[in-house]
Each structure stands twice: as structure tokens, then as C-alpha cells.
Design an enzyme around this catalytic site. Sequence first.
Site, PDB file in Angstrom:
ATOM      1  N   LYS A 129       0.803  -1.199   0.000  1.00 38.68           N
ATOM      2  CA  LYS A 129       0.000   0.000   0.000  1.00 38.68           C
ATOM      3  C   LYS A 129       0.848   1.266   0.000  1.00 38.68           C
ATOM      4  CE  LYS A 129      -1.375   1.475   3.844  1.00 38.68           C
ATOM      5  NZ  LYS A 129      -1.967   1.701   5.161  1.00 38.68           N
ATOM      6  N   GLN A 143      -8.912  -3.996   8.457  1.00 43.03           N
ATOM      7  CA  GLN A 143      -7.977  -3.501   9.461  1.00 43.03           C
ATOM      8  C   GLN A 143      -8.519  -2.285  10.205  1.00 43.03           C
ATOM      9  OE1 GLN A 143      -3.659  -3.665   8.478  1.00 43.03           O
ATOM     10  NE2 GLN A 143      -4.377  -4.243   6.444  1.00 43.03           N
TER      11      GLN A 143
END
Length: 789
Positions: A34, A256
Site C-alpha cells: 500500500k 484492518q
Amino acid sequence: MNWNYIEQLNEPQQQAVQHIKGPAMIIAGAGSGKTRVLTYRIVHLMQHGVDPFNILSLTFTNKAAREMKNRIAEIVGDEARNLWMGTFHSVFARILRVESEKIGYPSSFTIYDTDDAKSLIKKIIAEQELDDKVYKPSLVLGRISSAKNNLFSWQDYANHIELQNEDKYSGKPKLGLLFELYAKRCFKAGAMDFDDLLYNTYILLKNFPDVLNKYQNKFKYVMVDEFQDTNFAQYVILRKLSAQHENICVVGDDAQSIYAFRGANIQNILNFEKDYPDLKTFKLEQNYRSTKNIVSAANSVIANNRAQLKKEVWTDNTEGDKIKVLRAISDNEEGNAVARQIFENKMNDRLLNKDFAILYRTNAQSRSMEEALRKLNIPYRVYGGVSFFQRKEIKDLLAYFRLTINNYDEEALERIYNYPTRGIGKTTYEKLFIKADEWGATIWDVMEKISEPEIDIANNTKQKIADFVTSIKSYSILAKNQNAYEVASHIAQSSGLLRELFNDKTSEGISHYENIQELLAGIKEFTENGNAPLSAPSLEIENAEATRLLTDYMQDIALLTDAEQKDDGYNDKVSLMTVHSAKGLEFKNVFVVGLEENLFPSQLSVNSREELEEERRLFYVAITRAENKLIISYAMSRFRWGNLISCEPSRFLEEIDPKYLSAPETVMSEPKPKNNYSKNNGWKATNGYENFNESSTPVFSKNSFTKNNLKPVSKTPKPAAFKAPTDFLPDNPRDIREGMNVMHVKFGVGKVVKIEGNFPDNKATVNFQGQGDKQLLLKYARLKIVESV
DNA sequence: GGAGGCCTCGGAAGG
DNA sequence: CGAGGCCTCC
């Protein structure tokens, strides 16, 4: 830049990076690269002629912002400076500094941290004569905070029938009133709390179209990291800011999301799809971090959650070892087993200490881990705990700086009006407060006009107040021209604060003094080089030549809560931290400990599906930190709040598909060697590891002041209590004079060094033999004259 | 003003 | 159990 960054990316990553125009959402699984995508996307924008001044990139933590900015700077060089990159709060605070006068705030507004906010709320509760057992300050603040995060003003709150009913039925009908009083008090003090930075930005953009227009034009490209952690206010502001160009790219992972308890709203991800019909969604599903076993185990756990976006995380990495489960008889044995396992793995796999992390649900669990690591001489570092800027002495000095910059900062004033002691007592302060209320003014206003005859305070006290006001005002004048360091060190000395700490020779006192020196050194660094060593990612420097003022420094650190710990130069240590603080990190070998019902998942979560799912996401975050080896442990009994309780294994263990687990091992201590490990030098000699044990603790390494620090604190031994003669008869306190030798029932014989004030409130400093100076109020002290002068 | 005793309460934690 | 807040007493 002559390498092709696009080639470094996989297919979906490339697509995400190359999608420039229009709204985009990147769903990024754990370990899917990411950060790389985010940085390359910014690089890509700049390569395609986008001016860095027009790019806004928002993160949640200073650390994340700092790291990303550095990575981009490595690629594009100096130009990275011009990016608008920072946390939501720091970027909005910066906008508000420029625009605050439009909404009635001075540009020098103070930012109240959570402690300031709580202490103000506590005062208000007391002033309203409400029961602080019913109106717990943290609860009241929480309620106000979530109102603001949902963009409710105090007026909205008061007019909202449902909220009013909720409060009535929960027995707290005055919450709305407290909100109102709190908001007004902050406004009067020229102060915003963290939530106000969001709320007021919203108000500014909503009520001032020209301002909105200005920033919409400025931020042609907007990027948001950790989008799953945004709250409603942040979402609305994002939408407003990007409404003109609609070049908004958000990155997140619903699996998450672990901050719902603080107002984060996964719903934002779902709303995003609705609010932007031509949204392009990219899914990063290839995990580059972990073994197949770990990725599959994580997937099998998260599959138990109902609320989730469709996504399939996979990896090309090796299969890896199966996940090990350790069962220990007690929390201490669990610690021993983990430490032993680390020791073995280190040997067998030729790893370093820093390749290991121990993750736990609650901070209290670090104790048994630390003890066990110490026994095996494995160096470690505990993360989390009190940050440098929350230390009392630091806050005291910063309060002087705050009051210097903003005279109306009530919380700062309250902290220091009589510290160091200058004879302005509580009673006096209350009189000032009542007068301020009467005048509809602030306490500072009353202090400024203290000579007014209508103020009923003794003249010598009035003089002390006048002196205090004069000195603060002189600081304010200095702060306008002189550089931050000159002003700061002048204030530290002239306020008497430095002297006060210098005179305290206890070990704590010395460390307080050193911390102040550390702070001043940081300000010096800031003044000379433009960035404090502990600085937040500094946004662009407007004028590199200009003198760096104290107010610049204060703005730089106002939102710093995670100041990096100074390390002792030795970094090969096992990391110990909560799962929350491990988010975003990765380690070769990870231990997730305390997998027990009522601990992980937490007892407070098991009654609601939402909260249980959040716990499960937390567990998901924990196991996806591991690259090669994952070891999970639990204890069958543990000490909790001083009681031994027995524990059941966590339900999360059963949720891991058994084919990824190796058979559970029950661990027991090896038979005790004849010598205790820690005393056994031969042990050290054979393994070749030095004894580290955090021996060189730097001034503010957190290990020197967390509750988990196990080092014995050196205490000055107390002299045995003095036995007064049975016929002890005190003399009239009016007869005590300086220089006399006197006797005290408890402290024995001593010499009167100094007497201050007038009877009956006079105070003597007496030097007792073997006990040092004591300050005693004569009317209480019952001193007997042994020898007059 | 400040040390020490007593009571209470306990989750994680960014800005 | 241990930290922090409040109260009391000197």
C-alpha cells in the site's frame, strides 16, 4: 529520476497509480504494498506535471506522514517539500491559523490536548455542582467529542430531541449544558480541542464560500491513507475540499479497521461508493509480506466477520511453517516460553533480536514478557506509554509558552499562576474567577486590572498578581521578535521554573531538570535548523530566512503526541507493543500472546457483534504482521488486578483453520538450573550475548518511566522516626524566630532557616538534622524552642 | 504548602 | 496489584 517505477508494480498496483483523474478507492489487503502505491502515485502525479503545491495527502499519524514524505523525497528530491502532507489535524490546524479570524478565533489560538479538555470539563462539572461519579469527565468529553465528530454544535445538541431523551433516560440530562459551557469556555480562551480542529474547519468551509473555493482550487489532488479510520466529520470535509476537481483517492482496508471505538466509521467506505457513482475501485490482493500459511490463517479468521468487503488476499510466497500454539500454565510461564522460543529461533535461524515482536492486547501483559526476557538477557524495547510532551515538567514549561502566545489560555494559566510558588493561592484565584464571571471577562482580564479597588484582595497579593502579569507580558513582547530559543530559555529561567527543578536533588527531580534541558535543546535545534528533532512532518517552510519564533515552534509541536523515543544507540531489540500500535509494522517472527477469552477478545466486547468483529479485525491485524513465523500463546491462569484467575483459550484460536496450525504444545519451565539464570555468568559466556538489560537508559527513554519498569527505584532511605520526649510541650508559634533551634515531634531538632508571611499563615523553613529542609506552617507545626538566638 | 493515608477503579489509543 | 485522585494533618 531515470528508473521506471511502473515496472516495479504489479498489475492492479499499476492501474491504481496510473488512475489520475476522478475519484478512486484502493482497497489494500494487509502486506499488499500500500505504501509503495501511495508514494508512487504521488510521484506519478508529479511526473505528469502536477504541481506538488496542488497535492494534498492526508494520514492519521505523524509517523506515517513523516515516513511517506521521506520516501517521496528519496525519489523526487527537494520538491517533495512542497507537498501538502500531514495528518488531518495538522493540515486543518494550518488552514485554521490562516482563516481563524473569520470564525472569531485569534490566529494564535491554543490547541487543547485531551488533558486540558478533561481538566476544563472537570472544573465545569464542579462549578455546576454536579456529581462527577455520574458525570464522569471522560464520559462527558467522549459525548462532546462524538457530537462534534458528527458535526453537531452545542445548539444542535440541545435541540436534538433524541439526544436529549437519551441523556434524560441515562440520568444525565445536563450533558447538553456541559457541552454548551465547555464550548463557550474554549472559545473565550481562544482554544480549540482536537475535535474543534475538524469541526471548525467544517464550519469555515461551509459558511465561507470564498474560503472553500480557495482551498478547492489549491487541492486539485487529494489522497487519504487509512480511510477506514476516518470519522464522519473528516469524510464531509474531504468531500467538500475535493468537490470541484473530484480527484480524490482513498486507500484503506476494511479488515484492518480497529478504531471504531474512537469514532472511525467503516460506513464511510460504503458511502464513498454511493457518493461517487463513477468511482474506480482497485483491489490490491497480493500479499508480499507473509507465508502462505500465515495469509491463509488470517483469511480463515476474518471470514467469520459478517461486515466486510469482498476481497481475496493471496500470496506467491513459500508455504512456511505452520503456526505454533503454545499453552502455558500461567502468565509467567507464558513469558518464559516466549522468551525461550525467541532464544531458540534466534540460534537456529540466525536471526537478530529486532526480527522479533511480541504483541499483546493490553499493556499490562508486558510485565511477564519483560521479566522472562530479562532472565534470558534478551534486550527488548517496550513501545507506548507516556510521551515526552505529556511529562509534567514539560507541560509546565509549555504552559508558560502557551500563555505567552495566548494570554487567554485558561488551562495554561491555571497550571502556572502559582507554579513555581509565588504567593497567589487558591482562594485568591477563586476570587479572580468570581470577578471574571461578574464582569463577563476572563481571569486574565481581571488579573490585568487587579489594581481596581472593587477587587477585594489584599494589597500585597495584588502586587504579586501584577508582577506575574508584567512578566508574562514582557515574555509576550520578547516573543514577537526574538527567536524561539532565546525566548524559551529566558522564560525557563526568569519564571523560576528552572531553578525550582534544579533545587530538587531527588532522582526524579534530576530527571525533570534534564528533560527541560532536553526540551530547550530541541527548541535550539528548531531555531537554528528549522526542524526540531522531535518535529512533526514540517509542512513547507514559508520563509526560510525569517526568524523562527516561539509561536512557530509551538505550532510545530502542538499536535505532536507520538514524539519518537530517543534510542540508546543500540537498536537490536525485541519489540513489545499492543496490537493497536503494531498496525502498519512487520516483523520476521511474531508472537501474539494472551489469546484467552475475556482478554482477546476483550471482556467488554463480547456482548455486541460489532465490537466482537472489531476485536477479530484486531486479531487479523496481529497475525498479518508476521513475515515468516507466527507463534500464538495463551495461559491457563493469570494475575489480573492482584487476583489469580483461570482462563479459557480464545474463540479466535478455533477460528483458525486447523490445517494451518501445528499441534498445540503445552510448555513448562525446564527444571530450574542450580543457579538463577540472571546470576549465571557462565550462561552468558557460552551464548556469546552481552547482557543488555536496558542498562544505558537515556533521559527520556520511556523505559525509565513506565509503570512496567522493573528496575528498583533508588529511594532515599527514611531516617528512623524521631522519638519526642513524653513531656513534649510546644511553644507559642508567634515566638519562633529565624536562627532558633527548635524541636519537632516527628523530625527532631532543627534550625529555623527562614520565616515567611504573617501569623497565622506564616511558614518556616527548618533544617532538621539528617532530614534536610522542611517547610512547615507554624500554626500546625507545634515546635518547641530548644535554643533561642 | 506538601507528605502521606485512604479510596477507587481498571481497554486499546491518534491528533 | 498499582496509579491517581482526594482528603487530612502537620
